[in-house]
Design a protein around this motif. Sequence first.
Motif, PDB file in Angstrom:
ATOM      1  N   GLN A 190       5.556  10.154  13.823  1.00  8.96           N
ATOM      2  CA  GLN A 190       6.203  10.457  15.107  1.00  8.96           C
ATOM      3  C   GLN A 190       5.212  11.077  16.083  1.00  8.96           C
ATOM      4  OE1 GLN A 190       9.508  13.110  14.210  1.00  8.96           O
ATOM      5  NE2 GLN A 190      10.825  11.734  15.357  1.00  8.96           N
ATOM      6  N   ASN A 191       4.188  11.718  15.560  1.00  8.70           N
ATOM      7  CA  ASN A 191       3.233  12.430  16.404  1.00  8.70           C
ATOM      8  C   ASN A 191       2.118  11.540  16.940  1.00  8.70           C
ATOM      9  OD1 ASN A 191       4.432  15.032  16.139  1.00  8.70           O
ATOM     10  ND2 ASN A 191       3.676  15.083  14.054  1.00  8.70           N
ATOM     11  N   PHE A 192       2.161  10.250  16.632  1.00  3.59           N
ATOM     12  CA  PHE A 192       1.089   9.343  17.045  1.00  3.59           C
ATOM     13  C   PHE A 192       1.585   8.332  18.073  1.00  3.59           C
ATOM     14  CE2 PHE A 192      -0.076   9.862  12.334  1.00  3.59           C
ATOM     15  CZ  PHE A 192      -0.721  11.058  12.570  1.00  3.59           C
ATOM     16  N   THR A 193       0.816   8.184  19.132  1.00  7.51           N
ATOM     17  CA  THR A 193       1.071   7.150  20.129  1.00  7.51           C
ATOM     18  C   THR A 193      -0.258   6.766  20.754  1.00  7.51           C
ATOM     19  OG1 THR A 193       3.244   8.065  20.615  1.00  7.51           O
ATOM     20  CG2 THR A 193       2.349   6.550  22.213  1.00  7.51           C
ATOM     21  N   PRO A 194      -0.813   5.647  20.486  1.00  8.64           N
ATOM     22  CA  PRO A 194      -0.278   4.618  19.597  1.00  8.64           C
ATOM     23  C   PRO A 194      -0.627   4.895  18.136  1.00  8.64           C
ATOM     24  CG  PRO A 194      -2.321   3.831  20.533  1.00  8.64           C
ATOM     25  CD  PRO A 194      -2.047   5.186  21.146  1.00  8.64           C
ATOM     26  N   TYR A 195       0.047   4.153  17.304  1.00  4.36           N
ATOM     27  CA  TYR A 195      -0.200   4.154  15.862  1.00  4.36           C
ATOM     28  C   TYR A 195      -0.294   2.691  15.471  1.00  4.36           C
ATOM     29  CZ  TYR A 195       0.751   4.735  10.839  1.00  4.36           C
ATOM     30  OH  TYR A 195       0.695   4.706   9.475  1.00  4.36           O
ATOM     31  N   ILE A 196      -1.472   2.271  15.067  1.00  5.13           N
ATOM     32  CA  ILE A 196      -1.673   0.863  14.726  1.00  5.13           C
ATOM     33  C   ILE A 196      -1.900   0.741  13.231  1.00  5.13           C
ATOM     34  CG2 ILE A 196      -3.082  -1.195  15.077  1.00  5.13           C
ATOM     35  CD1 ILE A 196      -3.645  -0.147  17.908  1.00  5.13           C
ATOM     36  N   LEU A 197      -1.046  -0.052  12.634  1.00  2.00           N
ATOM     37  CA  LEU A 197      -1.025  -0.246  11.193  1.00  2.00           C
ATOM     38  C   LEU A 197      -1.194  -1.728  10.913  1.00  2.00           C
ATOM     39  CD1 LEU A 197      -0.347   1.189   8.466  1.00  2.00           C
ATOM     40  CD2 LEU A 197       2.035   0.657   8.935  1.00  2.00           C
ATOM     41  N   LYS A 198      -2.131  -2.064  10.039  1.00  2.00           N
ATOM     42  CA  LYS A 198      -2.332  -3.455   9.633  1.00  2.00           C
ATOM     43  C   LYS A 198      -1.732  -3.621   8.237  1.00  2.00           C
ATOM     44  CE  LYS A 198      -5.834  -6.952   8.809  1.00  2.00           C
ATOM     45  NZ  LYS A 198      -6.282  -7.181   7.468  1.00  2.00           N
ATOM     46  N   ILE A 199      -0.841  -4.615   8.115  1.00  2.00           N
ATOM     47  CA  ILE A 199      -0.184  -4.872   6.841  1.00  2.00           C
ATOM     48  C   ILE A 199      -0.377  -6.329   6.475  1.00  2.00           C
ATOM     49  CG2 ILE A 199       2.003  -4.879   5.589  1.00  2.00           C
ATOM     50  CD1 ILE A 199       3.022  -2.735   7.519  1.00  2.00           C
ATOM     51  N   ASP A 200      -0.822  -6.572   5.244  1.00  3.80           N
ATOM     52  CA  ASP A 200      -0.956  -7.933   4.723  1.00  3.80           C
ATOM     53  C   ASP A 200       0.150  -8.178   3.714  1.00  3.80           C
ATOM     54  OD1 ASP A 200      -3.383  -8.558   6.119  1.00  3.80           O
ATOM     55  OD2 ASP A 200      -4.491  -7.381   4.650  1.00  3.80           O
ATOM     56  N   PHE A 201       0.824  -9.313   3.867  1.00  2.13           N
ATOM     57  CA  PHE A 201       1.910  -9.710   2.978  1.00  2.13           C
ATOM     58  C   PHE A 201       1.487 -10.919   2.159  1.00  2.13           C
ATOM     59  CE2 PHE A 201       3.992  -7.603   6.509  1.00  2.13           C
ATOM     60  CZ  PHE A 201       4.975  -6.842   5.902  1.00  2.13           C
ATOM     61  N   ASN A 202       2.009 -11.026   0.943  1.00  7.08           N
ATOM     62  CA  ASN A 202       1.787 -12.230   0.155  1.00  7.08           C
ATOM     63  C   ASN A 202       2.918 -13.220   0.423  1.00  7.08           C
ATOM     64  OD1 ASN A 202       3.970 -11.407  -1.430  1.00  7.08           O
ATOM     65  ND2 ASN A 202       2.722 -10.803  -3.173  1.00  7.08           N
ATOM     66  N   GLU A 203       2.901 -14.341  -0.279  1.00  2.00           N
ATOM     67  CA  GLU A 203       3.914 -15.389  -0.067  1.00  2.00           C
ATOM     68  C   GLU A 203       5.328 -14.932  -0.413  1.00  2.00           C
ATOM     69  OE1 GLU A 203       3.552 -18.595   1.172  1.00  2.00           O
ATOM     70  OE2 GLU A 203       1.530 -17.968   1.723  1.00  2.00           O
ATOM     71  N   GLN A 204       5.448 -13.900  -1.249  1.00  3.33           N
ATOM     72  CA  GLN A 204       6.767 -13.384  -1.643  1.00  3.33           C
ATOM     73  C   GLN A 204       7.220 -12.220  -0.750  1.00  3.33           C
ATOM     74  OE1 GLN A 204       4.187 -13.812  -4.134  1.00  3.33           O
ATOM     75  NE2 GLN A 204       5.013 -15.877  -4.285  1.00  3.33           N
ATOM     76  N   ASN A 205       6.561 -12.063   0.394  1.00  4.33           N
ATOM     77  CA  ASN A 205       6.882 -10.994   1.347  1.00  4.33           C
ATOM     78  C   ASN A 205       6.724  -9.596   0.749  1.00  4.33           C
ATOM     79  OD1 ASN A 205       7.434 -12.881   3.335  1.00  4.33           O
ATOM     80  ND2 ASN A 205       9.614 -12.923   2.886  1.00  4.33           N
ATOM     81  N   LYS A 206       5.744  -9.438  -0.113  1.00  2.00           N
ATOM     82  CA  LYS A 206       5.395  -8.126  -0.655  1.00  2.00           C
ATOM     83  C   LYS A 206       4.121  -7.655   0.032  1.00  2.00           C
ATOM     84  CE  LYS A 206       8.545  -8.244  -3.917  1.00  2.00           C
ATOM     85  NZ  LYS A 206       9.810  -7.649  -3.649  1.00  2.00           N
ATOM     86  N   ILE A 207       4.011  -6.369   0.278  1.00  5.62           N
ATOM     87  CA  ILE A 207       2.793  -5.824   0.887  1.00  5.62           C
ATOM     88  C   ILE A 207       1.683  -5.841  -0.149  1.00  5.62           C
ATOM     89  CG2 ILE A 207       1.698  -3.748   1.813  1.00  5.62           C
ATOM     90  CD1 ILE A 207       4.333  -3.054   3.146  1.00  5.62           C
ATOM     91  N   ILE A 208       0.552  -6.456   0.215  1.00  2.00           N
ATOM     92  CA  ILE A 208      -0.599  -6.463  -0.685  1.00  2.00           C
ATOM     93  C   ILE A 208      -1.728  -5.574  -0.163  1.00  2.00           C
ATOM     94  CG2 ILE A 208      -0.091  -8.665  -1.784  1.00  2.00           C
ATOM     95  CD1 ILE A 208      -2.067  -9.997   0.155  1.00  2.00           C
ATOM     96  N   ASP A 209      -1.669  -5.228   1.126  1.00  2.00           N
ATOM     97  CA  ASP A 209      -2.662  -4.318   1.683  1.00  2.00           C
ATOM     98  C   ASP A 209      -2.085  -3.670   2.935  1.00  2.00           C
ATOM     99  OD1 ASP A 209      -5.174  -3.014   1.692  1.00  2.00           O
ATOM    100  OD2 ASP A 209      -5.949  -4.423   3.175  1.00  2.00           O
ATOM    101  N   GLN A 210      -2.439  -2.409   3.133  1.00  2.00           N
ATOM    102  CA  GLN A 210      -1.949  -1.664   4.291  1.00  2.00           C
ATOM    103  C   GLN A 210      -3.030  -0.687   4.714  1.00  2.00           C
ATOM    104  OE1 GLN A 210       2.087  -0.160   3.881  1.00  2.00           O
ATOM    105  NE2 GLN A 210       1.471   1.760   4.826  1.00  2.00           N
ATOM    106  N   LYS A 211      -3.394  -0.725   6.001  1.00  2.00           N
ATOM    107  CA  LYS A 211      -4.440   0.166   6.521  1.00  2.00           C
ATOM    108  C   LYS A 211      -4.025   0.722   7.875  1.00  2.00           C
ATOM    109  CE  LYS A 211      -8.467  -2.159   4.550  1.00  2.00           C
ATOM    110  NZ  LYS A 211      -8.301  -3.572   4.306  1.00  2.00           N
ATOM    111  N   GLU A 212      -4.245   2.014   8.063  1.00  2.00           N
ATOM    112  CA  GLU A 212      -4.054   2.614   9.381  1.00  2.00           C
ATOM    113  C   GLU A 212      -5.336   2.334  10.180  1.00  2.00           C
ATOM    114  OE1 GLU A 212      -3.244   6.661   8.168  1.00  2.00           O
ATOM    115  OE2 GLU A 212      -1.098   6.358   8.562  1.00  2.00           O
TER     116      GLU A 212
END
Length: 106
Positions: A78-100
Motif C-alpha cells: 500500500q505504501n508504494f506508488t508505483p509498484y511494479i511486479l513481474k510475474i511469470d506463469f506456466n501453462e497451468q496458470n501457476k506462478i513460476i517466477d515473481q520479481k519486484e
Amino acid sequence: VNDNYQELLKKRWDNFDFHEENGESMNSLQQRNIAVLFEILSKHKNENILFSTHGAALSSILNYFNPNFGYLDFVRIQNFTPYILKIDFNEQNKIIDQKELLIISK
C-alpha cells in the motif's frame, strides 16, 4: 489513513467473507480478479501482458497463488506508488517466477 479504516481492512483479511454494508468481501474481489486474470492468460498464451490495478486487487491475486500473502504484505505494498511486479506463469496458470522490479514509496 484513519485507524478505523485500517481495522476494517484487517477484518477483511482475517475473514475473506466479511464486508461492510454495500461493500465487497476479499473473497468476492479475489474471485472476480482471478476469473479475469485466467481469461487474459488463456487468450494471450506465451505473450507478455502488462496490467495495472490497485493494491487490494493485486493483493487478492497474490493471495490466491500464495495463501501466506496476507494483511501485512498488503499493508507493505500500500505504501508504494508505483509498484511494479513481474510475474511469470506456466501453462497451468501457476506462478513460476515473481520479481519486484520497481518500488517507490509514496
